[in-house]
Design an enzyme around this catalytic site. Structure first.
Site, PDB file in Angstrom:
ATOM      1  N   LYS A 187       4.356  12.524   3.450  1.00  0.00           N
ATOM      2  CA  LYS A 187       5.052  12.664   2.168  1.00  0.00           C
ATOM      3  C   LYS A 187       4.828  14.069   1.601  1.00  0.00           C
ATOM      4  O   LYS A 187       5.768  14.743   1.208  1.00  0.00           O
ATOM      5  CB  LYS A 187       4.547  11.597   1.195  1.00  0.00           C
ATOM      6  CG  LYS A 187       5.192  11.678  -0.159  1.00  0.00           C
ATOM      7  CD  LYS A 187       4.714  10.598  -1.101  1.00  0.00           C
ATOM      8  CE  LYS A 187       5.230  10.888  -2.501  1.00  0.00           C
ATOM      9  NZ  LYS A 187       4.723   9.963  -3.499  1.00  0.00           N
ATOM     10  N   GLU A 193      -5.009  16.154   8.542  1.00  0.00           N
ATOM     11  CA  GLU A 193      -5.043  15.412   9.808  1.00  0.00           C
ATOM     12  C   GLU A 193      -3.683  15.489  10.508  1.00  0.00           C
ATOM     13  O   GLU A 193      -3.573  15.779  11.703  1.00  0.00           O
ATOM     14  CB  GLU A 193      -5.369  13.933   9.554  1.00  0.00           C
ATOM     15  CG  GLU A 193      -6.769  13.657   9.068  1.00  0.00           C
ATOM     16  CD  GLU A 193      -6.843  13.555   7.560  1.00  0.00           C
ATOM     17  OE1 GLU A 193      -6.105  14.289   6.851  1.00  0.00           O
ATOM     18  OE2 GLU A 193      -7.653  12.745   7.072  1.00  0.00           O
ATOM     19  N   GLY A 216       3.146   6.574  -1.171  1.00  0.00           N
ATOM     20  CA  GLY A 216       2.895   6.568   0.278  1.00  0.00           C
ATOM     21  C   GLY A 216       2.730   5.163   0.835  1.00  0.00           C
ATOM     22  O   GLY A 216       3.312   4.809   1.869  1.00  0.00           O
ATOM     23  N   ARG A 217       1.957   4.310   0.151  1.00  0.00           N
ATOM     24  CA  ARG A 217       1.684   2.975   0.688  1.00  0.00           C
ATOM     25  C   ARG A 217       2.824   1.994   0.419  1.00  0.00           C
ATOM     26  O   ARG A 217       2.732   0.821   0.775  1.00  0.00           O
ATOM     27  CB  ARG A 217       0.339   2.454   0.174  1.00  0.00           C
ATOM     28  CG  ARG A 217       0.149   2.555  -1.317  1.00  0.00           C
ATOM     29  CD  ARG A 217      -1.315   2.392  -1.724  1.00  0.00           C
ATOM     30  NE  ARG A 217      -1.499   2.595  -3.153  1.00  0.00           N
ATOM     31  CZ  ARG A 217      -1.735   3.783  -3.717  1.00  0.00           C
ATOM     32  NH1 ARG A 217      -1.818   4.868  -2.976  1.00  0.00           N
ATOM     33  NH2 ARG A 217      -1.901   3.877  -5.033  1.00  0.00           N
ATOM     34  N   GLU A 225      -6.395   0.868  -2.086  1.00  0.00           N
ATOM     35  CA  GLU A 225      -6.075   2.207  -2.602  1.00  0.00           C
ATOM     36  C   GLU A 225      -5.331   2.096  -3.937  1.00  0.00           C
ATOM     37  O   GLU A 225      -5.434   2.966  -4.798  1.00  0.00           O
ATOM     38  CB  GLU A 225      -5.244   3.010  -1.589  1.00  0.00           C
ATOM     39  CG  GLU A 225      -5.248   4.510  -1.877  1.00  0.00           C
ATOM     40  CD  GLU A 225      -4.565   5.356  -0.806  1.00  0.00           C
ATOM     41  OE1 GLU A 225      -3.333   5.369  -0.752  1.00  0.00           O
ATOM     42  OE2 GLU A 225      -5.275   6.017  -0.023  1.00  0.00           O
ATOM     43  N   HIS A 231     -14.459 -17.244  15.977  1.00  0.00           N
ATOM     44  CA  HIS A 231     -15.586 -17.073  16.901  1.00  0.00           C
ATOM     45  C   HIS A 231     -16.372 -15.816  16.562  1.00  0.00           C
ATOM     46  O   HIS A 231     -17.104 -15.300  17.400  1.00  0.00           O
ATOM     47  CB  HIS A 231     -15.064 -17.028  18.340  1.00  0.00           C
ATOM     48  CG  HIS A 231     -14.312 -18.279  18.692  1.00  0.00           C
ATOM     49  ND1 HIS A 231     -14.934 -19.421  19.157  1.00  0.00           N
ATOM     50  CD2 HIS A 231     -13.002 -18.582  18.561  1.00  0.00           C
ATOM     51  CE1 HIS A 231     -14.020 -20.362  19.336  1.00  0.00           C
ATOM     52  NE2 HIS A 231     -12.845 -19.884  18.975  1.00  0.00           N
ATOM     53  N   LYS A 277     -11.641  15.008   0.226  1.00  0.00           N
ATOM     54  CA  LYS A 277     -10.768  16.008   0.859  1.00  0.00           C
ATOM     55  C   LYS A 277     -11.238  17.421   0.485  1.00  0.00           C
ATOM     56  O   LYS A 277     -11.315  18.308   1.319  1.00  0.00           O
ATOM     57  CB  LYS A 277      -9.315  15.834   0.395  1.00  0.00           C
ATOM     58  CG  LYS A 277      -8.590  14.651   0.998  1.00  0.00           C
ATOM     59  CD  LYS A 277      -7.121  14.708   0.585  1.00  0.00           C
ATOM     60  CE  LYS A 277      -6.403  13.406   0.828  1.00  0.00           C
ATOM     61  NZ  LYS A 277      -5.061  13.373   0.288  1.00  0.00           N
TER      62      LYS A 277
HETATM   63  O1  F6P Z   1      -5.314   8.870   1.665  1.00  0.00           O
HETATM   64  C1  F6P Z   1      -4.635   9.493   0.647  1.00  0.00           C
HETATM   65  C2  F6P Z   1      -3.194   9.606   0.922  1.00  0.00           C
HETATM   66  O2  F6P Z   1      -2.701  10.444  -0.061  1.00  0.00           O
HETATM   67  C3  F6P Z   1      -2.448   8.277   0.947  1.00  0.00           C
HETATM   68  O3  F6P Z   1      -2.148   7.807  -0.305  1.00  0.00           O
HETATM   69  C4  F6P Z   1      -1.262   8.639   1.763  1.00  0.00           C
HETATM   70  O4  F6P Z   1      -0.585   7.503   2.216  1.00  0.00           O
HETATM   71  C5  F6P Z   1      -1.910   9.441   2.861  1.00  0.00           C
HETATM   72  O5  F6P Z   1      -2.902  10.190   2.188  1.00  0.00           O
HETATM   73  C6  F6P Z   1      -1.002  10.328   3.650  1.00  0.00           C
HETATM   74  O6  F6P Z   1      -0.351  11.244   2.841  1.00  0.00           O
HETATM   75  P1  F6P Z   1       0.912  12.052   3.339  1.00  0.00           P
HETATM   76  O7  F6P Z   1       1.996  11.094   3.661  1.00  0.00           O
HETATM   77  O8  F6P Z   1       1.260  12.963   2.214  1.00  0.00           O
HETATM   78  O9  F6P Z   1       0.508  12.834   4.567  1.00  0.00           O
END
Ligand code: F6P
Length: 534
Positions: A204, A210, A265-266, A351, A382, A502
């Site tokens: 987003k 990452e 995002g979620r 979150e 189990h 972060k």
């Molecule tokens: O973990 C924090 C967060 O901002 C989430 O809310 C989001 O889904 C994720 O990082 C990934 O963010 P992006 O889609 O901006 O890479």
């Protein structure tokens, strides 16, 4: 604060009486308990009769919902007001699955036409990949799609692609890489051919380290095979609300799929973030997922309080956590296909709701989101169910069952369902000393064979697992989260809590690389850095 209101105080008093009731007594007293405490919404049934509630409990909880202005907040969300006030954003994920003729938000600029335009762009991409007209740098057709994203840009499409594996399109495989640990990307790429691999960079913000690190490594892997060929752009798609950053990264403008800052995002599975899913199951089935979610939206926005499924789930969660002090919540799908559903819900619920201050920045006054966890039955039986049965902790559970199997092997499904029903009954009703004795248990083992029971649960029954019912199920939990935000008076749409880590990671990166001065850090961090550098 919610906790100061008359309805909240009435519930605190009521909880003191209700806490001493056992589900055995509640069921013994009322033969109609299932009819009284179950709800049907299209092909989804919620049985909440095994919750530690009475009619009075539900009445008081609904009064609280009204007192918290649940209907007003839902209307504000539909009207496009900035209900995510700490980020100054509207919350319009319902527009992503609205019918083309619908108007959302109800006030201001209608976003549905823009959504429909991106859906059409997604459809064209799916058709060209499935039809084989989308070709890589060497002219080969695409056989593998790799989604590079994390959090909301990974968990939703990953979970749904796994859940709908029975709808998987032939000749295309979809992979998900989230972790910045090179093991994730390297092991995925090890089996792939760069000539026929398409990457979707899903972010987003397009700033997530990452995802960008994985995207850079993926590009190097591709260029090692393709050289500087301009056709490399045929292998990269971006899904983002920050198209400028995607273009700066080098993604061709026609390969950028946009979404908007009013999509959390979620809550973004329904946007172009769902592209890997649409590629996996076909666009037509992706549309069925949207239609399922839309059906739940209609229900949520129109069903009365006492018949409203998402609100009921939220009220039960509030009851267990704020009044019975549960603190934990197990999600137990009796469906291997839903194995990633608990992991998906962890982000959606924790979150969103793992916060201690309300919308006004004041203390909420109680613990909020329970720790959500789980795994599919029967595997969990189990593993950790022993603790649920005899560990002495209150752990409310959501059982999820399918009427029809998605993989109907002879004899399997009845056994799976029998286990599901057996577990929720055993957890609710337990086993008394007398019952253990009547089974011929030796006296020295009686204490070990007593099950206290009274462990509350919901059971959700889906007619089957298909794109439509999965859409309903996910939207059900999304709206539950919205309702809990209203009930705890907090903003479920921000996530400031993830920022500090972060920032620290950015500061620590040079030190991990052996550059800079660690003296400003605490003794533990300095000691760990020294160990890493030994
Ligand atoms: O973990 C924090 C967060 O901002 C989430 O809310 C989001 O889904 C994720 O990082 C990934 O963010 P992006 O889609 O901006 O890479």
């Amino acid at each position: 604060m919610s906790v100061d209101t008359p309805a909240w105080k009435a519930l605190v008093n009521h909880a003191a009486e209700q806490r001493v009731q056992h589900l055995r007594q509640l069921f013994a007293r009322d033969a109609q308990r299932f009819e009284r405490f179950s709800l049907q919404c299209e092909n989804l049934l919620l049985d909440y009769s095994k919750q530690r509630i009475s009619e009075q409990t539900m009445r008081l909880l609904r009064e609280l919902a009204i007192e918290c202005d649940i209907n007003g907040w839902r209307q504000r969300m539909l009207d496009g007001e900035l209900v995510n006030q700490t980020e100054g954003r509207a919350v319009l994920h319902m527009a992503l699955r609205a019918a083309p003729a619908e108007i959302l938000p109800r006030r201001g600029t209608n976003q549905v036409p823009a959504v429909q335009a991106v859906l059409a762009q997604m459809q064209r991409l799916c058709e060209s990949v499935h039809g084989g007209s989308w070709r890589g740098f060497s002219g080969e057709r695409i056989t593998d799609v790799v989604n590079l994203g994390i959090g909301g840009s990974d968990l939703g499409p990953r979970m749904a692609t796994r859940a709908l594996a029975a709808w998987q399109q032939p000749d295309i495989r979809v992979h998900f890489v989230a972790n910045v640990d090179g093991a994730d990307l390297a092991t995925t790429l090890a089996d792939l051919n760069p000539r026929s691999t398409l990457f979707i960079v899903s972010s987003k913000t397009f700033t997530t380290s990452e995802t960008l690190t994985n995207a850079n490594s993926a590009r190097q892997w591709l260029m090692a095979a393709a050289g500087e060929s301009e056709q490399v752009s045929r292998h990269f798609i971006a899904v983002t609300a920050n198209p400028e950053a995607a273009a700066f990264f080098g993604i061709a403008p026609e390969n950028i799929f946009e979404f908007w800052d009013w999509v959390g995002g979620r809550f973004s599975l329904w946007s172009a973030i769902g592209l890997p899913l649409a590629l996996a199951i076909g666009f037509h089935h992706f549309e069925a997922l949207l239609a399922g979610a839309r059906q739940m939206d209609t229900h949520f926005c129109s069903a009365p309080t006492e018949k409203n499924l998402p609100l009921t789930l939220a009220l039960l969660s509030l009851w267990n956590n704020s009044f019975l002090q549960a603190g934990s919540h197990a999600v137990l799908p009796y469906s291997q296909s839903l194995e990633l559903f608990p992991a998906y819900l962890q982000q959606l619920e924790m979150e969103s709701l793992g916060k201690q201050v309300d919308r006004a920045g004041q203390s909420v006054g109680v613990d909020t989101a329970p720790i959500l966890w789980g795994m599919p039955g029967t595997n969990g039986q189990h593993s950790f169910y022993q603790l649920l049965h005899q560990g002495g902790r209150l752990v409310p559970c959501d059982f999820i069952a399918l009427k029809q199997a998605d993989y109907p092997l002879p004899g399997h499904h009845p056994l799976l369902l029998a286990n599901c029903l057996a577990q929720s009954a055993a957890l609710a009703f337990g086993q008394t000393v007398e019952e253990a004795r009547a089974l011929g248990t030796p006296e020295e083992l009686i204490a070990h064979k007593v099950f206290p029971g009274n462990q509350p649960s919901n059971t959700l029954v889906l007619s089957q697992l298909d794109p439509h019912t999965l859409g309903q199920l996910i939207a059900l939990y999304e709206h539950k989260v919205f309702c809990l935000g209203v009930l705890w008076k907090l903003n479920p749409f921000d996530q400031w809590g993830v920022e500090l880590g972060k920032q620290l990671a950015t500061t620590l990166l040079p030190l991990v690389k052996g550059e800079g001065d660690a003296s400003g850090f605490d003794a533990s961090t300095r000691g760990l850095l020294a160990t890493l550098h030994e």
